[in-house]
Write a protein that holds these residues in place. Sequence first.
Motif, short mmCIF file in Angstrom:
data_model
loop_
_atom_site.label_atom_id
_atom_site.label_comp_id
_atom_site.label_asym_id
_atom_site.label_seq_id
_atom_site.Cartn_x
_atom_site.Cartn_y
_atom_site.Cartn_z
N SER A 1 0.85 -1.19 0.00
CA SER A 1 0.00 0.00 0.00
C SER A 1 0.88 1.24 0.00
N SER A 2 0.71 2.09 -1.01
CA SER A 2 1.44 3.36 -1.06
C SER A 2 0.54 4.42 -1.66
N PRO A 3 0.74 5.69 -1.30
CA PRO A 3 -0.18 6.75 -1.71
C PRO A 3 0.01 7.16 -3.17
N SER A 4 -1.09 7.57 -3.82
CA SER A 4 -1.01 8.07 -5.20
C SER A 4 -1.93 9.26 -5.43
N GLY A 5 -2.45 9.83 -4.38
CA GLY A 5 -3.29 11.03 -4.52
C GLY A 5 -2.41 12.26 -4.65
N ASN A 6 -2.25 12.76 -5.87
CA ASN A 6 -1.30 13.85 -6.09
C ASN A 6 -1.73 14.67 -7.31
N LYS A 7 -0.85 15.60 -7.72
CA LYS A 7 -1.19 16.50 -8.83
C LYS A 7 -1.38 15.76 -10.15
N TYR A 8 -0.76 14.62 -10.30
CA TYR A 8 -0.88 13.86 -11.55
C TYR A 8 -2.29 13.30 -11.70
N LEU A 9 -2.82 12.78 -10.62
CA LEU A 9 -4.21 12.30 -10.64
C LEU A 9 -5.17 13.48 -10.81
N LYS A 10 -4.88 14.60 -10.16
CA LYS A 10 -5.74 15.79 -10.31
C LYS A 10 -5.81 16.25 -11.76
N HIS A 11 -4.68 16.22 -12.46
CA HIS A 11 -4.67 16.63 -13.87
C HIS A 11 -5.63 15.78 -14.70
N ILE A 12 -5.59 14.48 -14.47
CA ILE A 12 -6.44 13.58 -15.24
C ILE A 12 -7.92 13.83 -14.93
N LEU A 13 -8.26 13.93 -13.67
CA LEU A 13 -9.66 14.13 -13.30
C LEU A 13 -10.17 15.48 -13.77
N THR A 14 -9.29 16.48 -13.79
CA THR A 14 -9.68 17.79 -14.33
C THR A 14 -9.99 17.66 -15.82
N ASP A 15 -9.15 16.96 -16.56
CA ASP A 15 -9.37 16.79 -17.99
C ASP A 15 -10.62 15.96 -18.29
N LEU A 16 -10.99 15.07 -17.40
CA LEU A 16 -12.19 14.26 -17.60
C LEU A 16 -13.48 15.05 -17.39
N LYS A 17 -13.35 16.26 -16.84
CA LYS A 17 -14.53 17.12 -16.62
C LYS A 17 -15.61 16.37 -15.82
N ILE A 18 -15.24 16.01 -14.62
CA ILE A 18 -16.12 15.24 -13.75
C ILE A 18 -17.39 16.02 -13.43
N THR A 19 -18.52 15.32 -13.43
CA THR A 19 -19.82 15.90 -13.09
C THR A 19 -20.48 15.05 -12.00
N PRO A 20 -21.58 15.54 -11.42
CA PRO A 20 -22.29 14.74 -10.41
C PRO A 20 -22.93 13.46 -10.96
N LYS A 21 -22.84 13.24 -12.26
CA LYS A 21 -23.31 11.98 -12.83
C LYS A 21 -22.25 10.89 -12.78
N ASP A 22 -21.04 11.25 -12.43
CA ASP A 22 -19.93 10.31 -12.43
C ASP A 22 -19.76 9.65 -11.07
N ALA A 23 -19.35 8.38 -11.10
CA ALA A 23 -19.04 7.63 -9.89
C ALA A 23 -17.74 6.88 -10.12
N ILE A 24 -16.86 6.91 -9.13
CA ILE A 24 -15.53 6.32 -9.29
C ILE A 24 -15.25 5.30 -8.19
N LEU A 25 -14.54 4.24 -8.56
CA LEU A 25 -14.12 3.21 -7.62
C LEU A 25 -12.62 3.05 -7.71
N ASP A 26 -11.94 3.16 -6.58
CA ASP A 26 -10.50 2.90 -6.50
C ASP A 26 -10.31 1.44 -6.12
N ILE A 27 -9.79 0.66 -7.07
CA ILE A 27 -9.60 -0.78 -6.87
C ILE A 27 -8.23 -1.00 -6.22
N GLY A 28 -8.24 -1.48 -4.98
CA GLY A 28 -7.01 -1.57 -4.21
C GLY A 28 -6.67 -0.22 -3.63
N CYS A 29 -7.61 0.35 -2.88
CA CYS A 29 -7.54 1.77 -2.49
C CYS A 29 -6.54 2.05 -1.38
#
Length: 202
Positions: free
Chosen positions: A31-59
Amino acid sequence: MIFADRLYGLDFLTTLRAEEAGLDPLSAFGSSPSGNKYLKHILTDLKITPKDAILDIGCGKGSALRTMLAFPFVRVDGIELSEPIAAIATRNFKRLNAERVNVFHGDASMFSGYDAYNIVYLYNPFPVSVMRPVVQALMRSVHEVERELVIIYNNPTCHETVVAQGVFAQKGRYPDQWGNGIALYSNRDGRASRLFANKRMQ
């Protein structure tokens, strides 16, 4: 950052080897952390809306989930094989009063709830022996519930397994903290995919 977390009774950033988490290193990684600016860039580009639901597999302890909370997902969930680590993640989000987060303790290859999500995230949580049935479960899910499913795979060591059946294709690649890259996959082609308009994902 670790000191700041500890000051508030949180544990997102410390790492654990598989053996320390009570896991078989042949079927699960540490287990090691990966919540960082790189993940933020991707989620920003995906244009997340309240219709989206996400699952972290092996969180793990929930580092990526904490990053996901900055976006308007209707659900931000994780599944973790190690019961002690899942308990740490659950405790972290209780301390943060993060009501949108649910952490499930269980085996991702046996998880029956994939239909509820249109985005899944993985940070190289397990080897090909586990990835294979997980991908099969994701394929069944998109056949049973018609939708686009985006896979965000950080350090995609099992890339060939993800694309082997032709259901998911890689649509883009982003940098990550360690130089391994983050691959994005979808079961939709061309303009039917939300990834189409973003040239960084082509």
